[in-house]
Motif scaffolding. Structure first.
Motif, PDB file in Angstrom:
ATOM      1  N   ASP A  85      82.637  59.725 105.777  1.00 52.89           N
ATOM      2  CA  ASP A  85      81.433  59.330 105.044  1.00 52.89           C
ATOM      3  C   ASP A  85      81.748  59.018 103.586  1.00 52.89           C
ATOM      4  N   THR A  86      82.597  59.841 102.989  1.00 53.25           N
ATOM      5  CA  THR A  86      82.974  59.621 101.590  1.00 53.25           C
ATOM      6  C   THR A  86      83.779  58.334 101.436  1.00 53.25           C
ATOM      7  N   ALA A  87      84.651  58.052 102.385  1.00 53.57           N
ATOM      8  CA  ALA A  87      85.434  56.817 102.331  1.00 53.57           C
ATOM      9  C   ALA A  87      84.518  55.595 102.379  1.00 53.57           C
ATOM     10  N   PHE A  88      83.528  55.621 103.274  1.00 55.85           N
ATOM     11  CA  PHE A  88      82.579  54.503 103.337  1.00 55.85           C
ATOM     12  C   PHE A  88      81.771  54.401 102.043  1.00 55.85           C
ATOM     13  N   HIS A  89      81.373  55.536 101.495  1.00 61.51           N
ATOM     14  CA  HIS A  89      80.619  55.534 100.248  1.00 61.51           C
ATOM     15  C   HIS A  89      81.460  54.952  99.115  1.00 61.51           C
ATOM     16  N   MET A  90      82.730  55.334  99.074  1.00 65.67           N
ATOM     17  CA  MET A  90      83.622  54.779  98.043  1.00 65.67           C
ATOM     18  C   MET A  90      83.750  53.269  98.183  1.00 65.67           C
ATOM     19  N   MET A  91      83.823  52.789  99.415  1.00 64.48           N
ATOM     20  CA  MET A  91      83.923  51.339  99.616  1.00 64.48           C
ATOM     21  C   MET A  91      82.652  50.640  99.148  1.00 64.48           C
TER      22      MET A  91
END
Length: 101
Positions: A85-91
């Motif tokens: 979830d954090t990776a998608f948010h960072m993207m």
């Protein structure tokens, strides 16, 4: 309203944004520097060793005072979801940042 009040407002925004980017960079470096540990934990989650540890825990072989969050049903699983979830948010944020500049 002061004729140059907008400068003070922009200065505040500049300082806040500079601090936020610096804090983000520190957090990203922390994640990056410990990513191999995350991979090790993820591999443990699906390992035979963890299965043996779960059985030993069920059999009462592991001391009661030993922390064993890694043996919980959700601890590692939730962390993996948080990483995703954090990776998608960072993207998403990165895209906004690139489009803004």
């Amino acid at each position: 309203m002061n004729e140059y009040e907008h400068i003070t407002k922009m200065e505040t925004i500049l300082n806040q944004q500079t601090a936020a980017v610096q804090e983000l960079e520190i957090a990203l470096k922390l994640i990056e520097n410990h990513f191999d540990d995350f991979k090790t934990l993820f591999e443990y989650y699906y390992s035979e060793q963890r299965n043996r540890d779960l059985q030993d825990d069920a059999d009462g072989k592991i001391p009661d005072d030993l922390q064993r969050g890694v043996l919980s049903e959700d601890g590692i699983f939730d962390l993996v979801g948080d990483y995703r979830d954090t990776a998608f948010h960072m993207m998403e944020i990165a895209l906004k940042m690139l489009k803004a500049g």
